[in-house]
Design a protein around this motif. Structure first.
Motif, short mmCIF file in Angstrom:
data_model
loop_
_atom_site.label_atom_id
_atom_site.label_comp_id
_atom_site.label_asym_id
_atom_site.label_seq_id
_atom_site.Cartn_x
_atom_site.Cartn_y
_atom_site.Cartn_z
N TYR A 173 -17.77 -0.25 8.14
CA TYR A 173 -16.85 0.48 7.27
C TYR A 173 -15.60 -0.40 7.17
N LEU A 174 -15.19 -0.70 5.96
CA LEU A 174 -13.97 -1.48 5.75
C LEU A 174 -13.13 -0.74 4.71
N SER A 175 -12.02 -0.18 5.15
CA SER A 175 -11.17 0.59 4.24
C SER A 175 -10.54 -0.32 3.19
N PRO A 176 -10.73 -0.02 1.90
CA PRO A 176 -10.04 -0.79 0.86
C PRO A 176 -8.52 -0.59 0.93
N TRP A 177 -8.10 0.60 1.29
CA TRP A 177 -6.68 0.91 1.45
C TRP A 177 -6.21 0.35 2.78
N ASP A 178 -5.05 -0.29 2.78
CA ASP A 178 -4.49 -0.89 4.00
C ASP A 178 -3.00 -0.58 4.05
N ARG A 179 -2.60 0.37 4.90
CA ARG A 179 -1.21 0.83 4.95
C ARG A 179 -0.31 -0.12 5.76
N ASN A 180 -0.90 -1.18 6.29
CA ASN A 180 -0.12 -2.14 7.05
C ASN A 180 0.23 -3.38 6.24
N HIS A 181 -0.67 -3.81 5.37
CA HIS A 181 -0.53 -5.12 4.74
C HIS A 181 0.60 -5.15 3.70
N ASP A 183 1.46 6.39 0.52
CA ASP A 183 2.54 5.87 1.33
C ASP A 183 2.01 5.07 2.52
N GLY A 184 2.84 4.13 2.99
CA GLY A 184 2.43 3.29 4.10
C GLY A 184 3.58 2.43 4.59
N CYS A 237 -5.13 2.43 8.47
CA CYS A 237 -3.92 1.85 9.10
C CYS A 237 -3.92 0.34 9.05
N GLY A 238 -5.08 -0.28 8.79
CA GLY A 238 -5.15 -1.73 8.66
C GLY A 238 -5.45 -2.46 9.95
N PHE A 239 -5.51 -1.75 11.10
CA PHE A 239 -5.78 -2.40 12.38
C PHE A 239 -7.24 -2.83 12.44
N CYS A 240 -7.47 -4.10 12.73
CA CYS A 240 -8.82 -4.66 12.71
C CYS A 240 -9.42 -4.65 14.11
N MET A 241 -10.62 -4.12 14.21
CA MET A 241 -11.31 -4.02 15.50
C MET A 241 -12.08 -5.29 15.83
#
Length: 567
Positions: free
Chosen positions: A132-140, A178-179, A88-92
């Protein structure tokens, strides 16, 4: 294993094919470490966020990273990998490269940093930390374009420079689709083999964190590989090898590649629940103790490591059911492997055969063997036989569906077989790529978890969970701490086998400190096998331990039912 030259000098063995790096050796020795999944998904009841979820949803009431670290350590984990950013792209953490992070949440008035708190908690508990850092980012908005790769690397740099030593970086294999993408609400696809420009990213990681390992299952080979499933098992044949270049097939992921030119060991990842993120509907579906032990045998026991996920509940803590099950899991591992029966036996090794001679017929059901992988993985096939009543009989791995599965060894191989009484055990290497280098042959008698427990691995009686940590020790736990006043035991029907006549009852709130509640005898229970009640002063407890100090007959405790009375 070291050998002597003619001049008396010590000579190191010659490596056999690809060998692990020092980083990979340290990682393999960790054996078990935890995944922590926590993000906006926790509050939207999703596994994958779309990227448009409101940061204001993130406002846990009792977020406690110290609790996470404490639970994971008690569960036997040697480190924690945290989902710093999911799809989802939300950064903790309060990344300076996006507004989509905890800095725009109500939690701690936007001043909080979950990554920081967990990194500190891990080090306080002596655990290693990873991200863990997702390469996919559905927000950006720039995902799928070159600008996003720069953004991705900037965030990775933040994580690798602000939180101390990182033992692993985990890049999820889900890429593109999709995102929200800044409001575009569209589908974006990328060429995962070229888009992220992994070689440059890897170079940055190795410069910033030279002791860090890279998990990636794409064509750009990292240091570790996925095993092709999230079910918690790797192949019974498991080579720690792959080719450096080219795509990999599922069999390569699951079984490795004997002819591979690079050392790329498998990491087995699975969750203690059906999902990776917390869902209330899964509270009754936390993996049973028997399932967790099955996972252990099929991961650590098959030349892999185990990455076990503990999702965080909406209040910001690991749920009591998950924590208790994880702690019980670690306790059972120690119970199974606490006594190496081979240490009291006479061991003879000639060539590729080792014979373990017991002093008398000995009950056994587990065999552990290890190679010195520092010099490569060598064994291709081995045999295991037991001398029972004067006859040699082959032993198979009962956890393998087809065949006996006595193939590769690597860092550790655990063979599970039905309990037998043997006077000798014979281990023979049948095929090997080079001269075998066996460093351990151990034998154990594990408690039979399935004897009185259904396939689910546990029984619910009066709303209680139970399991046997050894044949004469029963653990009973429930989800929350309660004040209890008595315990009830109903003996088995129509049998004296396993009936408890003398007992000791203990209570604990944390599995570490135990209070004796009562000790005594169930009077006349053999002749009158009815409910027996043990009363005691009101006591706070989350788990009880019933020790069978004496049985009417047999050597394993049994019962018809059990009950705990609350205040």
């Amino acid at each position: 294993m070291l050998t002597m030259q003619a001049n008396g000098q010590v000579r190191k063995p010659t490596p056999c094919g690809p060998v692990p790096t020092e980083n990979q050796l340290r990682w393999q020795d960790m054996e078990m470490y935890a995944f922590i999944h926590y993000s906006l998904n926790t509050y939207t009841d999703q596994e994958w966020g779309f990227g448009n979820e409101d940061p204001k949803l993130f406002n846990p009431s009792h977020l406690d990273c110290k609790q996470w670290a404490s639970v994971c350590k008690q569960a036997g984990m040697k480190g924690i990998i945290f989902t710093a950013k999911h799809h989802c792209g939300f950064c903790m953490w309060p990344s300076k490269y996006t507004e989509y992070s905890v800095k725009n949440s109500p939690w701690k008035d936007g001043k909080g940093d979950v990554v920081r708190e967990l990194a500190d908690a891990c080090r306080a508990e002596g655990l290693k930390f990873a991200v863990y850092l997702s390469p996919w980012d559905r927000n950006h908005p720039e995902y799928g374009r070159p600008e996003y790769v720069t953004y991705f690397r900037n965030q990775l740099r933040e994580l690798l420079t602000q939180y101390g030593d990182i033992f692993e970086v985990w890049f999820d294999g889900a890429n593109g689709g999709d995102g929200w993408y800044g409001g575009a609400n569209e589908t974006r696809k990328i060429d995962r083999t070229t888009y992220y420009q992994w070689p440059e990213t890897y170079k940055m990681i190795r410069e910033l964190q030279p002791n860090c390992l890279i998990w990636n299952d794409g064509s750009d080979r990292g240091d570790l590989r996925w095993v092709g499933t999230e079910a918690g098992n790797v192949g019974e044949t498991n080579w720690s090898l792959l080719n450096h270049d080219g795509e990999v097939t599922w069999p390569m992921l699951h079984y490795g590649l004997e002819t591979g030119d690079s050392w790329v060991p498998g990491e087995t990842n699975t969750s203690i629940r059906p999902g990776w993120f917390y869902h209330d509907t899964e509270n009754e579906h936390v993996k049973s103790l028997s399932k967790l032990m099955d996972t252990y045998y099929k991961s650590v026991g098959r030349n892999s490591t185990l990455l076990l996920n503990f999702p965080i509940a909406p209040n910001g803590r690991i749920h009591p059911t998950d924590s208790l099950r994880g702690i019980a899991f670690n306790k059972m591992i120690h119970e199974v492997f606490k006594t190496d029966l081979a240490k009291k036996a006479k061991i003879n090794t000639q060539g590729n055969t080792t014979i373990i001679n017991f002093k008398k017929p000995t009950a056994i059901n587990r065999f552990v063997v290890e190679e010195n992988i520092r010099y490569g993985q060598r064994v291709k096939k081995f045999a295991l036989e037991a001398l029972v009543d004067g006859q040699w009989q082959p032993l198979k791995d009962e956890l393998v569906e087809n065949g006996d599965g006595l193939t590769t060894i690597g860092h550790r191989r655990i063979i599970c077989f039905p309990t037998i009484k043997a006077t000798q055990l014979r281990f023979t290497v049948l095929e090997s790529r080079c001269e075998p280098m066996i460093t351990r042959t151990s034998v154990y008698l594990a408690p039979e978890l399935t004897a009185d427990i259904p396939d689910s691995g546990e029984k619910r009686s009066s709303g209680l969970h139970y399991y046997f940590s050894n044949p004469k020790e029963m653990m009973i736990d429930w989800d929350t701490e309660q004040t209890i006043t008595s315990f009830r035991y109903l003996p088995p029907k129509n049998t004296r086998e396993g009936l408890v006549t003398h007992y000791t009852l203990w209570a604990s709130t944390d599995w570490a400190n135990w209070t004796k509640l009562a000790q005594g005898e169930f009077s006349n229970i053999v002749n009158n096998p009815i409910w027996q009640t043990i009363k005691f002063a009101p006591t706070k407890a989350r788990v009880l331990r019933l020790d069978a100090d004496r049985l009417a007959e047999g050597d394993r405790m049994t019962f018809g039912d059990i009950d705990v009375i609350n205040q």
